[in-house]
Design a protein around this motif. Sequence first.
Motif, PDB file in Angstrom:
ATOM      1  N   GLN A   5     -24.683 -38.663 -17.995  1.00 22.61           N
ATOM      2  CA  GLN A   5     -25.682 -37.836 -17.312  1.00 22.61           C
ATOM      3  C   GLN A   5     -26.839 -37.480 -18.249  1.00 22.61           C
ATOM      4  OE1 GLN A   5     -23.102 -34.660 -16.087  1.00 22.61           O
ATOM      5  NE2 GLN A   5     -22.637 -35.618 -14.114  1.00 22.61           N
ATOM      6  N   ARG A   6     -26.531 -37.136 -19.489  1.00 20.22           N
ATOM      7  CA  ARG A   6     -27.593 -36.812 -20.467  1.00 20.22           C
ATOM      8  C   ARG A   6     -28.545 -37.988 -20.628  1.00 20.22           C
ATOM      9  NH1 ARG A   6     -23.595 -34.226 -23.444  1.00 20.22           N
ATOM     10  NH2 ARG A   6     -23.290 -36.057 -24.718  1.00 20.22           N
ATOM     11  N   TRP A   7     -27.978 -39.187 -20.746  1.00 20.01           N
ATOM     12  CA  TRP A   7     -28.809 -40.375 -20.922  1.00 20.01           C
ATOM     13  C   TRP A   7     -29.653 -40.629 -19.677  1.00 20.01           C
ATOM     14  CZ3 TRP A   7     -28.668 -45.751 -19.316  1.00 20.01           C
ATOM     15  CH2 TRP A   7     -29.508 -46.580 -20.082  1.00 20.01           C
ATOM     16  N   ALA A   8     -29.055 -40.482 -18.500  1.00 27.10           N
ATOM     17  CA  ALA A   8     -29.810 -40.682 -17.253  1.00 27.10           C
ATOM     18  C   ALA A   8     -30.949 -39.661 -17.146  1.00 27.10           C
ATOM     19  CB  ALA A   8     -28.881 -40.580 -16.046  1.00 27.10           C
ATOM     20  N   HIS A   9     -30.693 -38.411 -17.531  1.00 24.44           N
ATOM     21  CA  HIS A   9     -31.761 -37.391 -17.537  1.00 24.44           C
ATOM     22  C   HIS A   9     -32.886 -37.805 -18.496  1.00 24.44           C
ATOM     23  CE1 HIS A   9     -29.781 -34.514 -14.989  1.00 24.44           C
ATOM     24  NE2 HIS A   9     -28.791 -34.276 -15.834  1.00 24.44           N
ATOM     25  N   GLN A  10     -32.491 -38.326 -19.654  1.00 26.25           N
ATOM     26  CA  GLN A  10     -33.473 -38.767 -20.656  1.00 26.25           C
ATOM     27  C   GLN A  10     -34.328 -39.903 -20.098  1.00 26.25           C
ATOM     28  OE1 GLN A  10     -31.800 -39.951 -24.505  1.00 26.25           O
ATOM     29  NE2 GLN A  10     -33.348 -41.563 -24.607  1.00 26.25           N
ATOM     30  N   VAL A  11     -33.696 -40.866 -19.443  1.00 27.92           N
ATOM     31  CA  VAL A  11     -34.440 -41.967 -18.822  1.00 27.92           C
ATOM     32  C   VAL A  11     -35.418 -41.402 -17.797  1.00 27.92           C
ATOM     33  CG1 VAL A  11     -34.233 -43.972 -17.289  1.00 27.92           C
ATOM     34  CG2 VAL A  11     -32.689 -43.739 -19.248  1.00 27.92           C
ATOM     35  N   GLY A  12     -34.953 -40.473 -16.974  1.00 31.53           N
ATOM     36  CA  GLY A  12     -35.822 -39.850 -15.977  1.00 31.53           C
ATOM     37  C   GLY A  12     -37.010 -39.144 -16.604  1.00 31.53           C
ATOM     38  N   GLU A  13     -36.775 -38.437 -17.710  1.00 33.85           N
ATOM     39  CA  GLU A  13     -37.876 -37.759 -18.403  1.00 33.85           C
ATOM     40  C   GLU A  13     -38.897 -38.766 -18.913  1.00 33.85           C
ATOM     41  OE1 GLU A  13     -36.078 -35.342 -21.438  1.00 33.85           O
ATOM     42  OE2 GLU A  13     -35.024 -34.105 -19.956  1.00 33.85           O
ATOM     43  N   GLU A  14     -38.422 -39.885 -19.453  1.00 33.46           N
ATOM     44  CA  GLU A  14     -39.342 -40.922 -19.933  1.00 33.46           C
ATOM     45  C   GLU A  14     -40.147 -41.515 -18.777  1.00 33.46           C
ATOM     46  OE1 GLU A  14     -37.938 -43.825 -22.803  1.00 33.46           O
ATOM     47  OE2 GLU A  14     -36.289 -42.477 -23.319  1.00 33.46           O
ATOM     48  N   LEU A  15     -39.491 -41.719 -17.640  1.00 36.70           N
ATOM     49  CA  LEU A  15     -40.200 -42.253 -16.477  1.00 36.70           C
ATOM     50  C   LEU A  15     -41.282 -41.280 -15.997  1.00 36.70           C
ATOM     51  CD1 LEU A  15     -37.306 -43.890 -14.473  1.00 36.70           C
ATOM     52  CD2 LEU A  15     -39.329 -45.036 -15.399  1.00 36.70           C
ATOM     53  N   ARG A  16     -40.962 -40.001 -15.965  1.00 39.45           N
ATOM     54  CA  ARG A  16     -41.941 -38.995 -15.558  1.00 39.45           C
ATOM     55  C   ARG A  16     -43.109 -38.931 -16.545  1.00 39.45           C
ATOM     56  NH1 ARG A  16     -37.713 -36.048 -13.552  1.00 39.45           N
ATOM     57  NH2 ARG A  16     -37.792 -36.023 -11.294  1.00 39.45           N
ATOM     58  N   ALA A  17     -42.800 -39.005 -17.824  1.00 37.65           N
ATOM     59  CA  ALA A  17     -43.853 -38.967 -18.844  1.00 37.65           C
ATOM     60  C   ALA A  17     -44.776 -40.181 -18.689  1.00 37.65           C
ATOM     61  CB  ALA A  17     -43.241 -38.943 -20.245  1.00 37.65           C
ATOM     62  N   GLY A  18     -44.212 -41.343 -18.381  1.00 35.43           N
ATOM     63  CA  GLY A  18     -45.017 -42.538 -18.178  1.00 35.43           C
ATOM     64  C   GLY A  18     -45.868 -42.446 -16.939  1.00 35.43           C
ATOM     65  N   GLU A  19     -45.382 -41.750 -15.925  1.00 37.16           N
ATOM     66  CA  GLU A  19     -46.115 -41.575 -14.674  1.00 37.16           C
ATOM     67  C   GLU A  19     -47.323 -40.663 -14.886  1.00 37.16           C
ATOM     68  OE1 GLU A  19     -44.330 -40.984 -10.329  1.00 37.16           O
ATOM     69  OE2 GLU A  19     -44.090 -39.214 -11.582  1.00 37.16           O
ATOM     70  N   GLU A  20     -47.182 -39.698 -15.781  1.00 32.94           N
ATOM     71  CA  GLU A  20     -48.255 -38.735 -16.040  1.00 32.94           C
ATOM     72  C   GLU A  20     -49.299 -39.288 -16.995  1.00 32.94           C
ATOM     73  OE1 GLU A  20     -46.088 -35.368 -17.439  1.00 32.94           O
ATOM     74  OE2 GLU A  20     -45.129 -35.020 -15.498  1.00 32.94           O
ATOM     75  N   ALA A  21     -48.918 -40.305 -17.752  1.00 39.95           N
ATOM     76  CA  ALA A  21     -49.828 -40.860 -18.766  1.00 39.95           C
ATOM     77  C   ALA A  21     -50.995 -41.606 -18.135  1.00 39.95           C
ATOM     78  CB  ALA A  21     -49.066 -41.799 -19.702  1.00 39.95           C
TER      79      ALA A  21
END
Length: 169
Positions: free
Chosen positions: A153-169
Amino acid sequence: MRRQRVLVAYGSKHGATAGIAEEIGRTLQEDGFEAAVHPASDVRDVEAFDAVILGGSLYAGHWNRDAMRCAHRNAEALTHRPVWLFSSGPVDSSADRHEIPPVPAVAEEMARLHAKEHRTFGGSITAETPGLVARTLVKHDQGGDFRNTRAIQRWAHQVGEELRAGEEA
């Protein structure tokens, strides 16, 4: 705003890796992503997805054949979206104690696909796992379920955070 679509594909011989993929998909759904979880052998096209997580079980240092074939079959499209890889294999607690690097073939796929990261999770061999090797390991108290739900779950949350950060970039 459209929810990002994430494919979680897996190559699993006896179901342990499928369980990890399902947990990743469930966690991403909870984080607001549209996650689809499918066996790697069924994945013919990844174009409809914004990102892909591809996992495979490890046996004797080799990544699951279905996961490898999925990577090869979709290589062109995978290089144009964020990709993460994971492996499931050690039937001990080593994956919880330290980061386990990808086996050589998976490291090559990471480079070829420009994958963002690879994570190894513990595997599972229990009395329900079919096969002579599994029965022998369980008989000699060398089996067990070493999948760590919190780490997944921690890793999946981390992946999600990276995806969100890429979406905002």
